[in-house]
Scaffold this active site. Sequence first.
Site, PDB file in Angstrom:
ATOM      1  N   GLN A   1       0.839  -1.192   0.000  1.00  0.00           N
ATOM      2  CA  GLN A   1       0.000   0.000   0.000  1.00  0.00           C
ATOM      3  C   GLN A   1       0.878   1.248   0.000  1.00  0.00           C
ATOM      4  OE1 GLN A   1      -3.145  -0.801  -0.992  1.00  0.00           O
ATOM      5  NE2 GLN A   1      -3.884   0.734   0.421  1.00  0.00           N
TER       6      GLN A   1
ATOM      7  N   ARG B   1       0.260   4.347   0.892  1.00  0.00           N
ATOM      8  CA  ARG B   1       0.120   5.244   2.048  1.00  0.00           C
ATOM      9  C   ARG B   1       0.531   4.502   3.303  1.00  0.00           C
ATOM     10  NH1 ARG B   1      -4.989   9.208   3.460  1.00  0.00           N
ATOM     11  NH2 ARG B   1      -3.836  10.570   4.851  1.00  0.00           N
TER      12      ARG B   1
ATOM     13  N   GLU C   1      -7.748   2.585   2.525  1.00  0.00           N
ATOM     14  CA  GLU C   1      -7.298   2.060   3.823  1.00  0.00           C
ATOM     15  C   GLU C   1      -7.748   2.949   4.980  1.00  0.00           C
ATOM     16  OE1 GLU C   1      -3.276   0.577   6.202  1.00  0.00           O
ATOM     17  OE2 GLU C   1      -3.117   1.241   4.118  1.00  0.00           O
ATOM     18  N   ARG C   2      -7.740   4.263   4.791  1.00  0.00           N
ATOM     19  CA  ARG C   2      -8.142   5.158   5.886  1.00  0.00           C
ATOM     20  C   ARG C   2      -9.609   4.935   6.246  1.00  0.00           C
ATOM     21  NH1 ARG C   2      -9.052  10.994   7.111  1.00  0.00           N
ATOM     22  NH2 ARG C   2      -9.896  11.261   5.017  1.00  0.00           N
ATOM     23  N   ARG C   3     -10.444   4.698   5.219  1.00  0.00           N
ATOM     24  CA  ARG C   3     -11.860   4.427   5.493  1.00  0.00           C
ATOM     25  C   ARG C   3     -12.034   3.093   6.215  1.00  0.00           C
ATOM     26  NH1 ARG C   3     -13.229   5.020  -0.489  1.00  0.00           N
ATOM     27  NH2 ARG C   3     -11.071   5.717  -0.585  1.00  0.00           N
TER      28      ARG C   3
END
Length: 304
Positions: free
Chosen positions: A45, A47, A86-88
């Site tokens: 990933q 980020r 990924e943040r969600r």
Amino acid sequence: MSKAAKRSRADAFGSLLGALPDLSPDARPPISAVPLQNIQIRPSQPRRHFSEGALASLVQSVREQGVLQPVLVRPVTGGYELIAGERRVRAAQLAGLTAVPAVVRDATDEQADLLAALENLQREDLNPLDEVDATLTIVARQLKIAQGEVLPLLHAQRRTPQPEVTEQLDGVFAQLGRGTWRSFASNKAGVLRFPPDLLDLMRQGTLEYTRAAALARIKDEPLRLQLTQRTLKEALSVRDIALAARPDKAVPEQIMRVRTLLDERRVGRLGLPEQGRVKALLSELEALLLGQGQRSTRAKSKRS
């Protein structure tokens, strides 16, 4: 970023997804509820760091309104692998959700890397290193070369342009809307010349670009490593780093030590007159120390 600008950027990115017909912004793919426990995070990933404050704000939003934008996943053995969002996913987990809305699409490793890089470039909090990493991934995919070959190709094009390659590069960077490939190679990609330890700290989210750039300018490696540790422990500013890196650094380090001892919260609890006196005393002390340093330098010059 305005809604119009976001839409324009999304349309440009959609045109880069030619190999994935159902992933353009206008395709409106079906959305499914995917259990969070079945979603795996990809090791590659792009980020690597998430602001705690921004993540906490998103968690609160998810608790109140749910996940408004679906994540993107691909089916793998044992469940799904996250491509973008990924943040969600993290916010949904912290908010206590058991599932998130997701678009499920088959994608090769190469296509998954491209999609992750494209989403990363749309972030509003994008830092220079993330931008360079994502851009290299996209350009490599579009030109069908290894990511490590992109920068040498750009520099070679500047020296000896090949019209066909130049046209390809112009097209890709025009779609990205982040300047020309020439400015990218000359300016933005310079962050990759930072020492590896600073790049690692930036990718971990431990050190932001401005302070990393100040540390990267220090040629004395032992001093740079020492100041890097101090920066992490004492939150030195860019100015503090520059002062400590000066050849005659004894006096600036004294000034920095005094500043470190001053607790801003303690000073903030003082009355306005007392705060003014503290500032006046600090300015007087700084002037004295700087004057002492200058006299010392002049004395050394005369002796030599």
